[in-house]
Design an enzyme around this catalytic site. Sequence first.
Site, PDB file in Angstrom:
ATOM      1  N   GLY A   4       0.882  -1.170   0.000  1.00 44.68           N
ATOM      2  CA  GLY A   4       0.000   0.000   0.000  1.00 44.68           C
ATOM      3  C   GLY A   4       0.908   1.204   0.000  1.00 44.68           C
ATOM      4  N   GLN A  38       7.095  -3.861   0.281  1.00 50.24           N
ATOM      5  CA  GLN A  38       7.432  -4.411   1.599  1.00 50.24           C
ATOM      6  C   GLN A  38       8.786  -3.835   2.066  1.00 50.24           C
ATOM      7  OE1 GLN A  38       6.192  -7.041  -0.925  1.00 50.24           O
ATOM      8  NE2 GLN A  38       4.367  -6.050  -0.172  1.00 50.24           N
TER       9      GLN A  38
HETATM   10  P1  GDP Z   1       5.010   2.700   1.723  1.00 50.46           P
HETATM   11  O1  GDP Z   1       4.253   1.429   1.793  1.00 50.46           O
HETATM   12  O2  GDP Z   1       6.459   2.517   2.025  1.00 50.46           O
HETATM   13  O3  GDP Z   1       4.790   3.467   0.458  1.00 50.46           O
HETATM   14  O4  GDP Z   1       4.450   3.591   2.927  1.00 50.46           O
HETATM   15  P2  GDP Z   1       2.901   3.811   3.301  1.00 50.46           P
HETATM   16  O5  GDP Z   1       2.271   4.661   2.280  1.00 50.46           O
HETATM   17  O6  GDP Z   1       2.252   2.510   3.613  1.00 50.46           O
HETATM   18  O7  GDP Z   1       3.051   4.536   4.688  1.00 50.46           O
HETATM   19  C1  GDP Z   1       3.755   5.733   4.830  1.00 50.46           C
HETATM   20  C2  GDP Z   1       2.812   6.795   5.384  1.00 50.46           C
HETATM   21  O8  GDP Z   1       3.567   7.895   5.821  1.00 50.46           O
HETATM   22  C3  GDP Z   1       1.865   7.349   4.355  1.00 50.46           C
HETATM   23  O9  GDP Z   1       0.681   7.720   5.000  1.00 50.46           O
HETATM   24  C4  GDP Z   1       2.593   8.575   3.833  1.00 50.46           C
HETATM   25  O10 GDP Z   1       1.702   9.565   3.325  1.00 50.46           O
HETATM   26  C5  GDP Z   1       3.252   9.058   5.068  1.00 50.46           C
HETATM   27  N1  GDP Z   1       4.542   9.741   4.901  1.00 50.46           N
HETATM   28  C6  GDP Z   1       5.568   9.448   4.070  1.00 50.46           C
HETATM   29  N2  GDP Z   1       6.625  10.246   4.322  1.00 50.46           N
HETATM   30  C7  GDP Z   1       6.259  11.047   5.345  1.00 50.46           C
HETATM   31  C8  GDP Z   1       6.932  12.068   6.092  1.00 50.46           C
HETATM   32  O11 GDP Z   1       8.097  12.371   5.886  1.00 50.46           O
HETATM   33  N3  GDP Z   1       6.226  12.664   7.094  1.00 50.46           N
HETATM   34  C9  GDP Z   1       4.933  12.326   7.388  1.00 50.46           C
HETATM   35  N4  GDP Z   1       4.321  12.959   8.375  1.00 50.46           N
HETATM   36  N5  GDP Z   1       4.282  11.371   6.700  1.00 50.46           N
HETATM   37  C10 GDP Z   1       4.947  10.740   5.710  1.00 50.46           C
HETATM   38  P1  IMO Z   2       4.353  -1.951   1.640  1.00 54.94           P
HETATM   39  O1  IMO Z   2       4.821  -2.150   0.237  1.00 54.94           O
HETATM   40  C1  IMO Z   2       3.966  -3.564   5.678  1.00 54.94           C
HETATM   41  C2  IMO Z   2       3.338  -7.882   6.036  1.00 54.94           C
HETATM   42  C3  IMO Z   2       1.988  -8.340   6.532  1.00 54.94           C
HETATM   43  C4  IMO Z   2       2.377  -9.641   7.208  1.00 54.94           C
HETATM   44  C5  IMO Z   2       3.456 -10.195   6.312  1.00 54.94           C
HETATM   45  C6  IMO Z   2       2.972 -11.205   5.278  1.00 54.94           C
HETATM   46  O2  IMO Z   2       3.156  -1.095   1.786  1.00 54.94           O
HETATM   47  O3  IMO Z   2       5.503  -1.525   2.504  1.00 54.94           O
HETATM   48  P2  IMO Z   2       1.574 -11.072   3.037  1.00 54.94           P
HETATM   49  O4  IMO Z   2       0.223 -10.491   2.764  1.00 54.94           O
HETATM   50  O5  IMO Z   2       2.657 -10.493   2.220  1.00 54.94           O
HETATM   51  O6  IMO Z   2       1.558 -12.564   2.997  1.00 54.94           O
HETATM   52  O7  IMO Z   2       1.864 -10.698   4.582  1.00 54.94           O
HETATM   53  O8  IMO Z   2       4.017  -9.069   5.623  1.00 54.94           O
HETATM   54  N1  IMO Z   2       3.292  -6.988   4.849  1.00 54.94           N
HETATM   55  C7  IMO Z   2       3.521  -5.669   4.906  1.00 54.94           C
HETATM   56  N2  IMO Z   2       3.762  -4.861   5.957  1.00 54.94           N
HETATM   57  N3  IMO Z   2       3.977  -3.056   4.416  1.00 54.94           N
HETATM   58  C8  IMO Z   2       3.767  -3.867   3.355  1.00 54.94           C
HETATM   59  O9  IMO Z   2       3.891  -3.434   2.094  1.00 54.94           O
HETATM   60  C9  IMO Z   2       3.489  -5.233   3.570  1.00 54.94           C
HETATM   61  N4  IMO Z   2       3.215  -6.275   2.767  1.00 54.94           N
HETATM   62  C10 IMO Z   2       3.115  -7.349   3.558  1.00 54.94           C
HETATM   63  O10 IMO Z   2       1.451  -7.419   7.430  1.00 54.94           O
HETATM   64  O11 IMO Z   2       2.940  -9.381   8.469  1.00 54.94           O
HETATM   65 MG    MG Z   3       2.614   0.599   2.752  1.00 59.53          MG
END
Ligand code: GDP
Ligand code: IMO
Ligand code: MG
Length: 422
Positions: free
Chosen positions: A39, A221
Amino acid sequence: MVDVILGLQWGDEGKGKIVDFFARNYDVIARFQGGPNAGHTLYVNDKKVVLHQIPSGIFHENKTNLIGNGVVLDPVTLRRECKSVTDMGVNPQKNLFISQRTHLILPTHRALDKASEMAKGTEKIGSTLKGIGPTYMDKTGRNGLRVGDLLDKSFTTQYIKLRLKHQRLLDNFNFQEDITSWEEEFFEALDFLRDLNIVNGEYFIHDKIQTGKKVLAEGAQGSMLDVDFGTFPFVTSSNTISAAVCTGLGIAPRMIKEVIGISKAYCTRVGSGPFPTELNDDIGELIRKAGNEFGATTGRPRRCGWIDLVALKFACMINGVTQIVMTKADILDSLNALQVCKSYKIDGKETVQVPFQMNKINLEPVYEKFEGWATDVAGCKNYESMPLKMKAYITYLENYLDVPIKYISNGPEREQIVAVSN
Ligand code: GDP
Ligand code: IMO
Ligand code: MG
């Protein structure tokens, strides 16, 4: 040349935002592993978007986005996502390409994921239930169906054969749920998928590289969720590290130049499994609230803790990280004191190595203490204006990791990022 952006912790480091920021310097943005378990959050014109299947370069006009062969693809998620980006003015027919070797997530893969997790009871992985594990199992087990198979007349026959196999497994699990509606959606989505740009991913990317185009590989991940090097069995089912760029896109190792590792200024984990620096207290709660640490895919609260330099250095080593982007520095703004894990004590003995497994041993993190910067940094536009106490924190991290921290992200918006200048 190919540069890579990947997560160095347990996922959710902010890869989506950072890929979206850097995408302006590249021609092709390519996902090489993982699937809709990812995500990736970005902000486009103040609007929050979460991408699960589509690479995070999709909002840049004239950039090519590729879903590589190492990805597992859920057509239903892809179709939904294509619709939402289309509503925002993007044309996936024009700038989204999918490798024909990409494996398909079937409705029964999702059911198997669910059934397997239910059967594990208290030992469950905490999977996102998107069917990731069963799909990769069918890939390595040589049973899976690929995007290219959709163009073959025998697809339905192949589907029925695999579905039957899955049904027998589901019966063994005593899985009772009716998945008819999942299948209806799936077949509708397949028609949609057939009309997208299905390509020979490896030739496609090779041609781009040959003609001097710059490729950015987008990891999903994080390294501690890697199936080989993560906290097995509490991991995902793919290799998430830089080596997977080669197998997940079909490129040679020598094509890879920069490996940009993303780490939060602290650490989070969602799902089960060991997390040495986890904070089960008010500070953990404060970080979760301030950082809005809830899963972008599942909405689950993320576990929060201090940055773990033992794990981070290990991740830098296995990925060959050449530079780090530290995200969410602004989230630590309100803390007066910070801690950084610099070693582990295992059965009383100190080590700076990640052990074979962490779940069944007596592991205690050893911390270095820092004063918090207690300053609002979200508005900082350059490194000079960042508080000295934050600079001291960053210098300590850089020295420990022996990798430069080149950027600090200080907010979720695309432009909230500062280049580090010493
Ligand atoms: P990803 O899976 O690595 O793309 O990360 P996610 O989108 O799952 O989670 C990161 C969250 O932190 C998201 O809600 C971003 O909008 C937010 N985010 C990313 N960089 C920053 C930052 O530098 N500061 C803050 N406050 N939020 C951030
Ligand atoms: P992004 O790309 C955080 C975690 C799940 C679980 C384990 C296995 O957003 O960083 P799966 O569905 O892959 O079999 O789950 O891995 N997990 C993540 N945790 N960010 C993710 O992706 C993840 N994708 C899988 O929570 O513990
Ligand atoms: Mg994510």
